[in-house]
Design a protein around this motif. Structure first.
Motif, mmCIF file in Angstrom:
data_model
loop_
_atom_site.group_PDB
_atom_site.id
_atom_site.type_symbol
_atom_site.label_atom_id
_atom_site.label_comp_id
_atom_site.label_asym_id
_atom_site.label_seq_id
_atom_site.Cartn_x
_atom_site.Cartn_y
_atom_site.Cartn_z
ATOM 1 N N GLN A 79 84.601 -8.484 44.152
ATOM 2 C CA GLN A 79 84.740 -7.118 44.656
ATOM 3 C C GLN A 79 86.180 -6.831 45.062
ATOM 4 O O GLN A 79 86.657 -5.710 44.916
ATOM 5 C CB GLN A 79 83.781 -6.903 45.838
ATOM 6 N N VAL A 80 86.896 -7.837 45.539
ATOM 7 C CA VAL A 80 88.269 -7.637 46.025
ATOM 8 C C VAL A 80 89.192 -7.103 44.932
ATOM 9 O O VAL A 80 89.813 -6.054 45.116
ATOM 10 C CB VAL A 80 88.822 -8.926 46.679
ATOM 11 N N PRO A 81 89.311 -7.759 43.773
ATOM 12 C CA PRO A 81 90.202 -7.187 42.763
ATOM 13 C C PRO A 81 89.712 -5.829 42.237
ATOM 14 O O PRO A 81 90.512 -4.949 41.937
ATOM 15 C CB PRO A 81 90.241 -8.225 41.641
ATOM 16 N N LEU A 82 88.395 -5.651 42.146
ATOM 17 C CA LEU A 82 87.864 -4.394 41.620
ATOM 18 C C LEU A 82 88.159 -3.227 42.554
ATOM 19 O O LEU A 82 88.533 -2.147 42.108
ATOM 20 C CB LEU A 82 86.349 -4.530 41.399
ATOM 21 N N PHE A 135 83.128 3.178 41.764
ATOM 22 C CA PHE A 135 81.742 3.470 41.400
ATOM 23 C C PHE A 135 81.034 2.195 40.936
ATOM 24 O O PHE A 135 79.929 1.881 41.384
ATOM 25 C CB PHE A 135 81.725 4.548 40.312
ATOM 26 N N VAL A 136 81.682 1.449 40.044
ATOM 27 C CA VAL A 136 81.105 0.186 39.560
ATOM 28 C C VAL A 136 80.947 -0.796 40.718
ATOM 29 O O VAL A 136 79.906 -1.453 40.858
ATOM 30 C CB VAL A 136 81.967 -0.421 38.424
ATOM 31 N N SER A 137 81.957 -0.889 41.551
ATOM 32 C CA SER A 137 81.877 -1.774 42.719
ATOM 33 C C SER A 137 80.709 -1.363 43.624
ATOM 34 O O SER A 137 79.995 -2.215 44.151
ATOM 35 C CB SER A 137 83.187 -1.727 43.503
ATOM 36 N N GLY A 138 80.517 -0.057 43.788
ATOM 37 C CA GLY A 138 79.411 0.432 44.613
ATOM 38 C C GLY A 138 78.064 0.039 44.059
ATOM 39 O O GLY A 138 77.144 -0.307 44.808
ATOM 40 N N ILE A 139 77.932 0.057 42.743
ATOM 41 C CA ILE A 139 76.663 -0.321 42.116
ATOM 42 C C ILE A 139 76.430 -1.822 42.240
ATOM 43 O O ILE A 139 75.343 -2.271 42.604
ATOM 44 C CB ILE A 139 76.645 0.102 40.630
ATOM 45 N N VAL A 140 77.467 -2.607 41.957
ATOM 46 C CA VAL A 140 77.314 -4.060 41.909
ATOM 47 C C VAL A 140 77.295 -4.693 43.297
ATOM 48 O O VAL A 140 76.469 -5.566 43.577
ATOM 49 C CB VAL A 140 78.436 -4.682 41.046
ATOM 50 N N PHE A 141 78.192 -4.264 44.178
ATOM 51 C CA PHE A 141 78.380 -4.982 45.427
ATOM 52 C C PHE A 141 77.873 -4.273 46.678
ATOM 53 O O PHE A 141 77.747 -4.882 47.723
ATOM 54 C CB PHE A 141 79.861 -5.318 45.615
ATOM 55 N N TRP A 142 77.623 -2.978 46.606
ATOM 56 C CA TRP A 142 77.228 -2.237 47.804
ATOM 57 C C TRP A 142 75.819 -1.679 47.697
ATOM 58 O O TRP A 142 75.421 -0.817 48.484
ATOM 59 C CB TRP A 142 78.226 -1.096 48.066
ATOM 60 N N TRP A 153 72.992 3.813 41.513
ATOM 61 C CA TRP A 153 74.082 4.536 40.851
ATOM 62 C C TRP A 153 74.322 5.892 41.508
ATOM 63 O O TRP A 153 75.458 6.320 41.646
ATOM 64 C CB TRP A 153 73.834 4.686 39.355
ATOM 65 N N LEU A 154 73.235 6.552 41.944
ATOM 66 C CA LEU A 154 73.372 7.845 42.590
ATOM 67 C C LEU A 154 74.012 7.704 43.975
ATOM 68 O O LEU A 154 74.842 8.518 44.370
ATOM 69 C CB LEU A 154 72.003 8.531 42.698
ATOM 70 N N ASN A 160 81.255 7.654 46.776
ATOM 71 C CA ASN A 160 82.655 7.681 46.347
ATOM 72 C C ASN A 160 83.164 9.100 46.106
ATOM 73 O O ASN A 160 84.328 9.393 46.364
ATOM 74 C CB ASN A 160 82.844 6.797 45.118
ATOM 75 N N ALA A 161 82.302 9.985 45.629
ATOM 76 C CA ALA A 161 82.705 11.378 45.408
ATOM 77 C C ALA A 161 83.020 12.070 46.730
ATOM 78 O O ALA A 161 83.875 12.963 46.768
ATOM 79 C CB ALA A 161 81.610 12.133 44.664
ATOM 80 N N THR A 162 82.390 11.639 47.810
ATOM 81 C CA THR A 162 82.582 12.257 49.119
ATOM 82 C C THR A 162 84.045 12.275 49.543
ATOM 83 O O THR A 162 84.509 13.240 50.132
ATOM 84 C CB THR A 162 81.742 11.512 50.190
ATOM 85 N N TYR A 163 84.776 11.223 49.248
ATOM 86 C CA TYR A 163 86.187 11.190 49.636
ATOM 87 C C TYR A 163 87.141 11.330 48.447
ATOM 88 O O TYR A 163 88.244 11.826 48.592
ATOM 89 C CB TYR A 163 86.521 9.935 50.450
ATOM 90 N N MET A 164 86.705 10.925 47.253
ATOM 91 C CA MET A 164 87.617 10.950 46.103
ATOM 92 C C MET A 164 87.850 12.361 45.564
ATOM 93 O O MET A 164 88.965 12.683 45.144
ATOM 94 C CB MET A 164 87.085 10.045 44.986
ATOM 95 N N ILE A 165 86.840 13.207 45.557
ATOM 96 C CA ILE A 165 87.032 14.574 45.052
ATOM 97 C C ILE A 165 87.996 15.355 45.935
ATOM 98 O O ILE A 165 88.967 15.932 45.433
ATOM 99 C CB ILE A 165 85.684 15.296 44.844
#
Length: 187
Positions: A79-82, A135-142, A153-154, A160-165
């Protein structure tokens, strides 16, 4: 790499860290597992637009390491490098638009709609690639943080959209204001 470019990258990384730390003093909501609206990517975008994607990716990845050291949050070694050097390094791909930006010159049309739309597109691309890594990190690690019954995935998409947009919109607007300076010193 010329000393001037190396110095500019170092200054951009330092400024990105300062902007991230400063943003924490503003009353901006911070999400529990990290992520908040910040101006930290502005210096990385400037490097990318001035010098191209290779130096943009380098600056972003190096800043990712610095960001990790300043605000470590580890759930898994992969997760760290991702979440850090890869995610922030992907922002530098906005520099793919470097050759499409007008070069230095007396008739530089920095206020033209075409130039402004190109800048918005490339910022959106850079932030979109960063979003993809988170997003991928959120699915795999969170995934354990997703509410019961909600697809992982949702959850990752929404989180991530909450702060990235908002951050992407702010970056586009601020870079539009700085456009003349960015382009006038491009190499």
């Amino acid at each position: 790499m010329p000393l001037r470019q190396l110095t500019e990258i170092a200054l951009a990384i330092a400024l990105a860290a300062v902007l991230d730390i400063a943003s924490k003093s503003f009353p901006v909501p911070r999400l529990m597992q990290g992520g908040s609206v910040s101006l930290q990517m502005l210096p990385i975008f400037i490097v990318a637009f001035r010098h191209g994607w290779r130096l943009g990716v380098t600056a972003g990845a190096c800043y990712g390491v610095v960001n990790f050291l300043l605000d470590m949050y580890v759930v898994h070694p992969i997760q760290v490098p991702l979440d850090y050097p890869i995610a922030f390094g992907l922002v530098g791909f906005a520099g793919l638009g470097h050759p499409l930006m007008p070069q230095r010159g007396p008739e530089m049309p920095v206020f033209s709609l075409g130039v402004r739309l190109r800048l918005a597109f490339w910022v959106g691309l850079g932030e979109g690639l960063r979003f993809l890594a988170h997003f991928v990190s959120g699915i795999v690690f969170w995934s354990q943080n997703a509410p019961a019954g909600q697809p992982v995935w949702l959850y990752s998409l929404g989180y991530n959209a909450t702060y990235m947009i908002p951050e992407t919109i702010i970056d586009i607007l601020l870079l539009q204001l700085m456009l003349r300076r960015i382009l006038s010193y491009s190499s």
